[in-house]
Design a protein around this motif. Structure first.
Motif, PDB file in Angstrom:
ATOM      1  N   PRO A 222       7.131  -9.230 -13.286  1.00  0.00           N
ATOM      2  CA  PRO A 222       7.757  -9.404 -11.961  1.00  0.00           C
ATOM      3  C   PRO A 222       9.057  -8.629 -11.820  1.00  0.00           C
ATOM      4  CG  PRO A 222       6.909 -11.495 -12.745  1.00  0.00           C
ATOM      5  CD  PRO A 222       6.765 -10.530 -13.886  1.00  0.00           C
ATOM      6  N   GLY A 223       9.137  -7.852 -10.749  1.00  0.00           N
ATOM      7  CA  GLY A 223      10.331  -7.072 -10.471  1.00  0.00           C
ATOM      8  C   GLY A 223      10.400  -5.744 -11.189  1.00  0.00           C
ATOM      9  N   GLU A 224       9.377  -5.397 -11.964  1.00  0.00           N
ATOM     10  CA  GLU A 224       9.401  -4.157 -12.740  1.00  0.00           C
ATOM     11  C   GLU A 224       8.165  -3.301 -12.442  1.00  0.00           C
ATOM     12  OE1 GLU A 224      10.097  -4.595 -16.929  1.00  0.00           O
ATOM     13  OE2 GLU A 224      11.177  -6.479 -16.656  1.00  0.00           O
ATOM     14  N   THR A 225       8.269  -2.024 -12.752  1.00  0.00           N
ATOM     15  CA  THR A 225       7.135  -1.104 -12.735  1.00  0.00           C
ATOM     16  C   THR A 225       7.001  -0.537 -14.137  1.00  0.00           C
ATOM     17  OG1 THR A 225       7.435  -0.532 -10.400  1.00  0.00           O
ATOM     18  CG2 THR A 225       6.172   1.012 -11.753  1.00  0.00           C
ATOM     19  N   VAL A 226       5.857  -0.760 -14.758  1.00  0.00           N
ATOM     20  CA  VAL A 226       5.652  -0.343 -16.141  1.00  0.00           C
ATOM     21  C   VAL A 226       4.416   0.535 -16.237  1.00  0.00           C
ATOM     22  CG1 VAL A 226       6.775  -2.405 -17.072  1.00  0.00           C
ATOM     23  CG2 VAL A 226       4.299  -2.420 -16.688  1.00  0.00           C
ATOM     24  N   GLU A 227       4.356   1.331 -17.300  1.00  0.00           N
ATOM     25  CA  GLU A 227       3.175   2.155 -17.559  1.00  0.00           C
ATOM     26  C   GLU A 227       2.537   1.696 -18.860  1.00  0.00           C
ATOM     27  OE1 GLU A 227       2.222   6.764 -18.555  1.00  0.00           O
ATOM     28  OE2 GLU A 227       3.393   6.387 -16.719  1.00  0.00           O
TER      29      GLU A 227
ATOM     30  N   LYS B 186      -8.789   4.264 -15.750  1.00  0.00           N
ATOM     31  CA  LYS B 186      -8.484   5.675 -15.993  1.00  0.00           C
ATOM     32  C   LYS B 186      -6.983   5.908 -16.050  1.00  0.00           C
ATOM     33  CE  LYS B 186     -10.404   6.727 -12.182  1.00  0.00           C
ATOM     34  NZ  LYS B 186     -10.912   7.464 -10.999  1.00  0.00           N
ATOM     35  N   PRO B 187      -6.520   6.798 -16.910  1.00  0.00           N
ATOM     36  CA  PRO B 187      -5.114   7.205 -16.855  1.00  0.00           C
ATOM     37  C   PRO B 187      -4.797   7.739 -15.456  1.00  0.00           C
ATOM     38  CG  PRO B 187      -6.129   8.009 -18.856  1.00  0.00           C
ATOM     39  CD  PRO B 187      -7.251   7.467 -18.009  1.00  0.00           C
ATOM     40  N   GLY B 188      -3.617   7.390 -14.947  1.00  0.00           N
ATOM     41  CA  GLY B 188      -3.244   7.783 -13.594  1.00  0.00           C
ATOM     42  C   GLY B 188      -3.559   6.732 -12.557  1.00  0.00           C
ATOM     43  N   SER B 189      -4.276   5.674 -12.956  1.00  0.00           N
ATOM     44  CA  SER B 189      -4.567   4.585 -12.031  1.00  0.00           C
ATOM     45  C   SER B 189      -3.296   3.773 -11.767  1.00  0.00           C
ATOM     46  CB  SER B 189      -5.650   3.665 -12.600  1.00  0.00           C
ATOM     47  OG  SER B 189      -6.857   4.376 -12.824  1.00  0.00           O
ATOM     48  N   VAL B 190      -3.300   3.068 -10.646  1.00  0.00           N
ATOM     49  CA  VAL B 190      -2.125   2.303 -10.220  1.00  0.00           C
ATOM     50  C   VAL B 190      -2.540   0.899  -9.809  1.00  0.00           C
ATOM     51  CG1 VAL B 190      -0.328   2.096  -8.433  1.00  0.00           C
ATOM     52  CG2 VAL B 190      -0.813   4.325  -9.461  1.00  0.00           C
ATOM     53  N   ILE B 191      -1.750  -0.093 -10.214  1.00  0.00           N
ATOM     54  CA  ILE B 191      -1.925  -1.472  -9.769  1.00  0.00           C
ATOM     55  C   ILE B 191      -0.613  -1.928  -9.140  1.00  0.00           C
ATOM     56  CG2 ILE B 191      -2.369  -3.869 -10.452  1.00  0.00           C
ATOM     57  CD1 ILE B 191      -3.905  -2.752 -12.875  1.00  0.00           C
ATOM     58  N   VAL B 192      -0.679  -2.427  -7.913  1.00  0.00           N
ATOM     59  CA  VAL B 192       0.481  -3.045  -7.273  1.00  0.00           C
ATOM     60  C   VAL B 192       0.150  -4.518  -7.083  1.00  0.00           C
ATOM     61  CG1 VAL B 192       1.986  -3.112  -5.249  1.00  0.00           C
ATOM     62  CG2 VAL B 192       1.185  -0.913  -6.137  1.00  0.00           C
ATOM     63  N   ASP B 193       0.899  -5.374  -7.749  1.00  0.00           N
ATOM     64  CA  ASP B 193       0.609  -6.802  -7.786  1.00  0.00           C
ATOM     65  C   ASP B 193       1.530  -7.544  -6.825  1.00  0.00           C
ATOM     66  OD1 ASP B 193      -0.020  -9.411  -8.409  1.00  0.00           O
ATOM     67  OD2 ASP B 193      -0.039  -9.088 -10.570  1.00  0.00           O
TER      68      ASP B 193
ATOM     69  N   VAL C 149       0.837  -1.204   0.000  1.00  0.00           N
ATOM     70  CA  VAL C 149       0.000   0.000   0.000  1.00  0.00           C
ATOM     71  C   VAL C 149       0.872   1.254   0.000  1.00  0.00           C
ATOM     72  CG1 VAL C 149      -1.672   1.331   1.346  1.00  0.00           C
ATOM     73  CG2 VAL C 149      -1.989  -1.126   1.043  1.00  0.00           C
ATOM     74  N   LEU C 150       1.979   1.222   0.714  1.00  0.00           N
ATOM     75  CA  LEU C 150       2.871   2.386   0.701  1.00  0.00           C
ATOM     76  C   LEU C 150       3.453   2.615  -0.689  1.00  0.00           C
ATOM     77  CD1 LEU C 150       4.806   2.022   4.075  1.00  0.00           C
ATOM     78  CD2 LEU C 150       2.640   3.182   3.606  1.00  0.00           C
ATOM     79  N   ILE C 151       3.764   1.527  -1.389  1.00  0.00           N
ATOM     80  CA  ILE C 151       4.242   1.652  -2.767  1.00  0.00           C
ATOM     81  C   ILE C 151       3.149   2.249  -3.646  1.00  0.00           C
ATOM     82  CG2 ILE C 151       4.888   0.329  -4.820  1.00  0.00           C
ATOM     83  CD1 ILE C 151       6.380  -1.575  -2.948  1.00  0.00           C
ATOM     84  N   ALA C 152       1.924   1.767  -3.464  1.00  0.00           N
ATOM     85  CA  ALA C 152       0.801   2.287  -4.248  1.00  0.00           C
ATOM     86  C   ALA C 152       0.591   3.772  -3.996  1.00  0.00           C
ATOM     87  CB  ALA C 152      -0.466   1.503  -3.912  1.00  0.00           C
TER      88      ALA C 152
ATOM     89  N   THR D 295      -0.186   2.641 -14.277  1.00  0.00           N
ATOM     90  CA  THR D 295       1.060   2.123 -13.732  1.00  0.00           C
ATOM     91  C   THR D 295       0.826   0.760 -13.109  1.00  0.00           C
ATOM     92  OG1 THR D 295       1.885   4.360 -13.280  1.00  0.00           O
ATOM     93  CG2 THR D 295       2.933   2.553 -12.099  1.00  0.00           C
ATOM     94  N   VAL D 296       1.643  -0.223 -13.510  1.00  0.00           N
ATOM     95  CA  VAL D 296       1.531  -1.580 -12.986  1.00  0.00           C
ATOM     96  C   VAL D 296       2.867  -1.963 -12.369  1.00  0.00           C
ATOM     97  CG1 VAL D 296       1.004  -4.003 -13.484  1.00  0.00           C
ATOM     98  CG2 VAL D 296      -0.130  -2.176 -14.798  1.00  0.00           C
ATOM     99  N   ALA D 297       2.875  -2.200 -11.049  1.00  0.00           N
ATOM    100  CA  ALA D 297       4.099  -2.551 -10.331  1.00  0.00           C
ATOM    101  C   ALA D 297       4.042  -4.006  -9.901  1.00  0.00           C
ATOM    102  CB  ALA D 297       4.278  -1.649  -9.114  1.00  0.00           C
ATOM    103  N   GLY D 298       5.155  -4.716 -10.078  1.00  0.00           N
ATOM    104  CA  GLY D 298       5.259  -6.116  -9.665  1.00  0.00           C
ATOM    105  C   GLY D 298       6.403  -6.311  -8.697  1.00  0.00           C
ATOM    106  N   PRO D 299       6.350  -5.724  -7.490  1.00  0.00           N
ATOM    107  CA  PRO D 299       7.477  -5.818  -6.552  1.00  0.00           C
ATOM    108  C   PRO D 299       7.706  -7.249  -6.078  1.00  0.00           C
ATOM    109  CG  PRO D 299       5.542  -4.938  -5.441  1.00  0.00           C
ATOM    110  CD  PRO D 299       5.190  -5.022  -6.899  1.00  0.00           C
TER     111      PRO D 299
END
Length: 381
Positions: free
Chosen positions: A302-307, A281-288, A149-152, A312-316
């Motif tokens: 996995p391991g990347e943050t892409v737009e 919507k543009p500007g939305s965020v997904i943290v997987d 959640v902090l990343i998001a 934005t889709v993050a796979g920490p």
């Protein structure tokens, strides 16, 4: 002549980015008080905030390298498994405790069996009331959910809370947490503390009360996948199609998604399709949070943050390690509680009538322990 003490060894973690440690000064002190000799490689706890001096003050013996810590140890404690070459030189019949994932690496599995190690992969621990104090999956998932959640919040181009400013009122972000296990519930609680408008989604209807108790709203899509043991069952093709349709419509109004859904022993279920991402919507965020097992989102890398078209889709990966101090404290207490089932001064003892041992040990049948032959666990283990 006094009997030799049980020796417990801990080395530095070698997995890339791993900052946690399986032993803290607190648990080292308890193990020493239980009559064991504790050896730890110098610097093993440094990334988690624990100095060699603190370990020495607790009664542990800091040693210069992994070989000195592990090679003659009766019990080896770890977060992630030691390298295969290290496993192959451990003392024959030594006990190995940690997140070992033997099935994930044939060479690792072979090293464990060839060396006759008594391995306890803690991810196999039965998730019962009695086992809660040893449940490393739950303790580490809590940290991962918090960090996700902090990343998001960092990635989102908006505030989480509602704000009233001289420039007008800012509405709260709409946050959806997918999956209401330990990680998901911690994510819900954290997002609420940050002031977001939070929904929780899980195909298990019994999670509604837990989500609502944390201040979230349960997202009911009319599809239930209640299974056994508190886990979700796989959805049928028809159920999945209906779930996808309803969820896709709902996501058009969501600002932030944190996905945490998992099915033990299987790749993460794909819940967020590429088409759903395209509809956000543009500007939305997904943290997987499920990126390590393939991800809940089709667009996750996995391991990347892409737009992707403004989303934005993050796979920490290994998020628990990013909270290494508290994650290590919880993990080490879990490990201490489990090892306490084995340590019987002045020797190790295996009670194969104890389901926590019998159902955690790998391979399922064990023929050797540090003191010689022992009875194998029952075939039902």
């Amino acid at each position: 002549m006094a009997a030799a003490k049980i020796t417990i060894g801990v080395a530095r973690e070698t997995a890339p980015g791993e900052r946690r440690v399986a032993l803290t000064p607190e648990t080292a002190k308890k193990l020493v008080a239980a009559g064991t000799e504790v050896r730890i490689e110098r610097g093993a706890g440094f990334a988690a905030g624990f100095t060699d001096e603190a370990y020495a003050a607790a009664g542990a013996q800091p040693v210069d390298n992994a070989a000195a810590a592990l090679d003659d140890a009766d019990v080896v404690l770890c977060v992630q498994p030691p390298p295969v070459e290290r496993l192959r030189v451990l003392r024959e019949g030594a006990v190995l405790v940690g997140l070992l994932a033997p099935h994930a690496d044939p060479d690792r599995a072979a090293a464990i069996t060839d060396r006759g190690l008594v391995a306890f992969p803690l991810e196999r621990l039965p998730r019962t009331t009695r086992a809660q104090a040893m449940d490393v999956l739950s303790s580490q998932a809590g940290m991962a959910g918090y960090k996700a959640v902090l990343i998001a919040a960092q990635l989102a181009p908006r505030f989480f809370p509602m704000l009233t400013t001289a420039a007008g009122t800012i509405r709260p972000s709409k946050v959806l947490i997918v999956g209401a296990g330990v990680a998901g519930l911690q994510a819900i609680a954290t997002a609420r503390r940050l002031g977001a408008q939070v929904e929780g989604f899980d195909v298990r209807p019994e999670t509604r009360e837990q989500i609502e108790s944390l201040g979230g709203k349960f997202l009911d899509l009319g599809v239930s996948a209640a299974g056994e043991g508190g886990y979700a069952r796989p959805l049928t093709d028809e159920e999945r199609a209906e779930q996808q349709r309803r969820l896709g419509e709902h996501l058009k109004g969501i600002d932030v998604i944190v996905t945490t859904a998992a099915v033990p022993g299987r790749p993460a279920p794909k819940i967020i399709s590429a088409a759903m991402v395209a509809g956000m919507k543009p500007g939305s965020v997904i943290v997987d949070l499920a990126a390590e097992t393939g991800g809940n989102c089709e667009s996750t890398r996995p391991g990347e943050t892409v737009e992707i078209d403004g989303v934005t889709v993050a796979g920490p990966l290994n998020l628990a390690s990013s909270g290494a101090v508290h994650a290590s404290e919880m993990y080490a207490r879990n490990v201490y509680n489990f090892v306490s089932l084995l340590v019987r001064d002045p020797a190790l003892a295996f009670d194969w009538d104890d389901e926590l041992l019998a159902k955690t040990v790998w391979p399922e049948r064990v023929a050797v322990d540090p003191g010689g032959p022992v009875d194998a666990p029952p075939a039902s283990a």
